[in-house]
Design a protein around this motif. Structure first.
Motif, PDB file in Angstrom:
ATOM      1  N   GLU A  35     -51.134 -11.781  19.545  1.00 55.51           N
ATOM      2  CA  GLU A  35     -51.300 -13.201  19.894  1.00 55.51           C
ATOM      3  C   GLU A  35     -50.410 -13.567  21.077  1.00 55.51           C
ATOM      4  O   GLU A  35     -50.843 -14.245  22.021  1.00 55.51           O
ATOM      5  CB  GLU A  35     -50.971 -14.063  18.680  1.00 55.51           C
ATOM      6  CG  GLU A  35     -51.176 -15.528  18.888  1.00 55.51           C
ATOM      7  CD  GLU A  35     -52.631 -15.927  18.998  1.00 55.51           C
ATOM      8  OE1 GLU A  35     -52.902 -16.932  19.684  1.00 55.51           O
ATOM      9  OE2 GLU A  35     -53.482 -15.242  18.421  1.00 55.51           O
ATOM     10  N   ARG A  36     -49.159 -13.115  21.056  1.00 54.97           N
ATOM     11  CA  ARG A  36     -48.238 -13.409  22.168  1.00 54.97           C
ATOM     12  C   ARG A  36     -48.695 -12.725  23.448  1.00 54.97           C
ATOM     13  O   ARG A  36     -48.610 -13.299  24.544  1.00 54.97           O
ATOM     14  CB  ARG A  36     -46.827 -12.955  21.806  1.00 54.97           C
ATOM     15  CG  ARG A  36     -46.183 -13.836  20.749  1.00 54.97           C
ATOM     16  CD  ARG A  36     -44.804 -13.373  20.384  1.00 54.97           C
ATOM     17  NE  ARG A  36     -43.900 -13.489  21.527  1.00 54.97           N
ATOM     18  CZ  ARG A  36     -42.716 -12.879  21.608  1.00 54.97           C
ATOM     19  NH1 ARG A  36     -42.299 -12.131  20.605  1.00 54.97           N
ATOM     20  NH2 ARG A  36     -41.954 -13.033  22.654  1.00 54.97           N
ATOM     21  N   ILE A  37     -49.186 -11.492  23.342  1.00 54.79           N
ATOM     22  CA  ILE A  37     -49.664 -10.755  24.519  1.00 54.79           C
ATOM     23  C   ILE A  37     -50.847 -11.478  25.149  1.00 54.79           C
ATOM     24  O   ILE A  37     -50.927 -11.621  26.376  1.00 54.79           O
ATOM     25  CB  ILE A  37     -50.018  -9.307  24.130  1.00 54.79           C
ATOM     26  CG1 ILE A  37     -48.737  -8.510  23.895  1.00 54.79           C
ATOM     27  CG2 ILE A  37     -50.875  -8.636  25.182  1.00 54.79           C
ATOM     28  CD1 ILE A  37     -48.950  -7.156  23.263  1.00 54.79           C
ATOM     29  N   SER A  41     -50.819 -13.004  28.901  1.00 53.65           N
ATOM     30  CA  SER A  41     -51.802 -12.515  29.873  1.00 53.65           C
ATOM     31  C   SER A  41     -52.555 -13.667  30.515  1.00 53.65           C
ATOM     32  O   SER A  41     -52.842 -13.636  31.719  1.00 53.65           O
ATOM     33  CB  SER A  41     -52.838 -11.600  29.240  1.00 53.65           C
ATOM     34  OG  SER A  41     -52.344 -10.850  28.237  1.00 53.65           O
ATOM     35  N   GLY A  42     -52.887 -14.678  29.710  1.00 52.06           N
ATOM     36  CA  GLY A  42     -53.530 -15.861  30.284  1.00 52.06           C
ATOM     37  C   GLY A  42     -52.633 -16.570  31.268  1.00 52.06           C
ATOM     38  O   GLY A  42     -53.098 -17.073  32.298  1.00 52.06           O
ATOM     39  N   HIS A  43     -51.333 -16.619  30.966  1.00 49.39           N
ATOM     40  CA  HIS A  43     -50.377 -17.238  31.886  1.00 49.39           C
ATOM     41  C   HIS A  43     -50.313 -16.449  33.195  1.00 49.39           C
ATOM     42  O   HIS A  43     -50.262 -17.041  34.279  1.00 49.39           O
ATOM     43  CB  HIS A  43     -49.000 -17.291  31.225  1.00 49.39           C
ATOM     44  CG  HIS A  43     -47.890 -17.649  32.148  1.00 49.39           C
ATOM     45  ND1 HIS A  43     -47.668 -18.935  32.580  1.00 49.39           N
ATOM     46  CD2 HIS A  43     -46.938 -16.884  32.746  1.00 49.39           C
ATOM     47  CE1 HIS A  43     -46.625 -18.942  33.409  1.00 49.39           C
ATOM     48  NE2 HIS A  43     -46.165 -17.719  33.514  1.00 49.39           N
ATOM     49  N   ASN A  54     -44.160 -10.854  33.561  1.00 48.44           N
ATOM     50  CA  ASN A  54     -44.859  -9.572  33.570  1.00 48.44           C
ATOM     51  C   ASN A  54     -44.015  -8.500  32.887  1.00 48.44           C
ATOM     52  O   ASN A  54     -44.528  -7.682  32.117  1.00 48.44           O
ATOM     53  CB  ASN A  54     -45.186  -9.164  35.005  1.00 48.44           C
ATOM     54  CG  ASN A  54     -46.138  -8.001  35.074  1.00 48.44           C
ATOM     55  OD1 ASN A  54     -46.765  -7.659  34.080  1.00 48.44           O
ATOM     56  ND2 ASN A  54     -46.247  -7.399  36.241  1.00 48.44           N
ATOM     57  N   ARG A  55     -42.719  -8.522  33.134  1.00 51.42           N
ATOM     58  CA  ARG A  55     -41.827  -7.558  32.491  1.00 51.42           C
ATOM     59  C   ARG A  55     -41.784  -7.789  30.981  1.00 51.42           C
ATOM     60  O   ARG A  55     -41.825  -6.857  30.189  1.00 51.42           O
ATOM     61  CB  ARG A  55     -40.421  -7.666  33.069  1.00 51.42           C
ATOM     62  CG  ARG A  55     -39.457  -6.671  32.457  1.00 51.42           C
ATOM     63  CD  ARG A  55     -38.097  -6.742  33.142  1.00 51.42           C
ATOM     64  NE  ARG A  55     -37.241  -5.682  32.656  1.00 51.42           N
ATOM     65  CZ  ARG A  55     -36.455  -5.777  31.578  1.00 51.42           C
ATOM     66  NH1 ARG A  55     -36.451  -6.887  30.884  1.00 51.42           N
ATOM     67  NH2 ARG A  55     -35.711  -4.769  31.200  1.00 51.42           N
ATOM     68  N   GLY A  56     -41.729  -9.045  30.585  1.00 51.16           N
ATOM     69  CA  GLY A  56     -41.753  -9.371  29.166  1.00 51.16           C
ATOM     70  C   GLY A  56     -43.043  -8.933  28.500  1.00 51.16           C
ATOM     71  O   GLY A  56     -43.043  -8.458  27.359  1.00 51.16           O
ATOM     72  N   LEU A  57     -44.151  -9.065  29.224  1.00 49.63           N
ATOM     73  CA  LEU A  57     -45.441  -8.620  28.705  1.00 49.63           C
ATOM     74  C   LEU A  57     -45.442  -7.110  28.485  1.00 49.63           C
ATOM     75  O   LEU A  57     -45.904  -6.623  27.448  1.00 49.63           O
ATOM     76  CB  LEU A  57     -46.559  -9.022  29.667  1.00 49.63           C
ATOM     77  CG  LEU A  57     -47.954  -8.531  29.316  1.00 49.63           C
ATOM     78  CD1 LEU A  57     -48.449  -9.208  28.058  1.00 49.63           C
ATOM     79  CD2 LEU A  57     -48.909  -8.769  30.468  1.00 49.63           C
ATOM     80  N   MET A  58     -44.889  -6.377  29.433  1.00 50.58           N
ATOM     81  CA  MET A  58     -44.842  -4.915  29.299  1.00 50.58           C
ATOM     82  C   MET A  58     -43.977  -4.498  28.111  1.00 50.58           C
ATOM     83  O   MET A  58     -44.278  -3.541  27.398  1.00 50.58           O
ATOM     84  CB  MET A  58     -44.313  -4.265  30.582  1.00 50.58           C
ATOM     85  CG  MET A  58     -45.241  -4.395  31.765  1.00 50.58           C
ATOM     86  SD  MET A  58     -46.818  -3.636  31.454  1.00 50.58           S
ATOM     87  CE  MET A  58     -47.916  -5.007  31.696  1.00 50.58           C
TER      88      MET A  58
END
Length: 90
Positions: A35-37, A41-43, A54-58
């Protein structure tokens, strides 16, 4: 920027972990990370130069991957059901 409220977390853990209080279940944690990913990604689709997000997403993707490998080693049928339910690995 917290997109996940207490109620949404409770519903995620109820759907995937059994009970809302069962926040330690692997399935619930993976669903919450997914859910957070999806939210981040939408952001990033709107803000392409936001490198810290982007780093947090990775990092979140790596954590979810580690939890998925743990689940696949210990509970293969639960892993397959979770992948199907979340729509991962098409």
């Amino acid at each position: 920027m917290s997109a996940i409220t207490k109620e949404k977390k409770a519903t995620i853990f109820t759907n995937f972990g059994g009970k809302a209080e069962n926040t330690g279940s692997i399935e619930g944690q993976i669903a919450l990370l997914t859910e957070r990913i999806n939210h981040i990604s939408g952001h990033l689709k709107q803000n392409k130069k936001d490198f810290s997000s982007n780093r947090g997403l990775m990092q979140l993707v790596g954590k979810r991957k580690r939890l998925l490998t743990y689940l696949s080693k210990h509970n293969l049928t639960g892993y397959r059901q979770l992948i199907e339910k979340l729509g991962l690995r098409k």
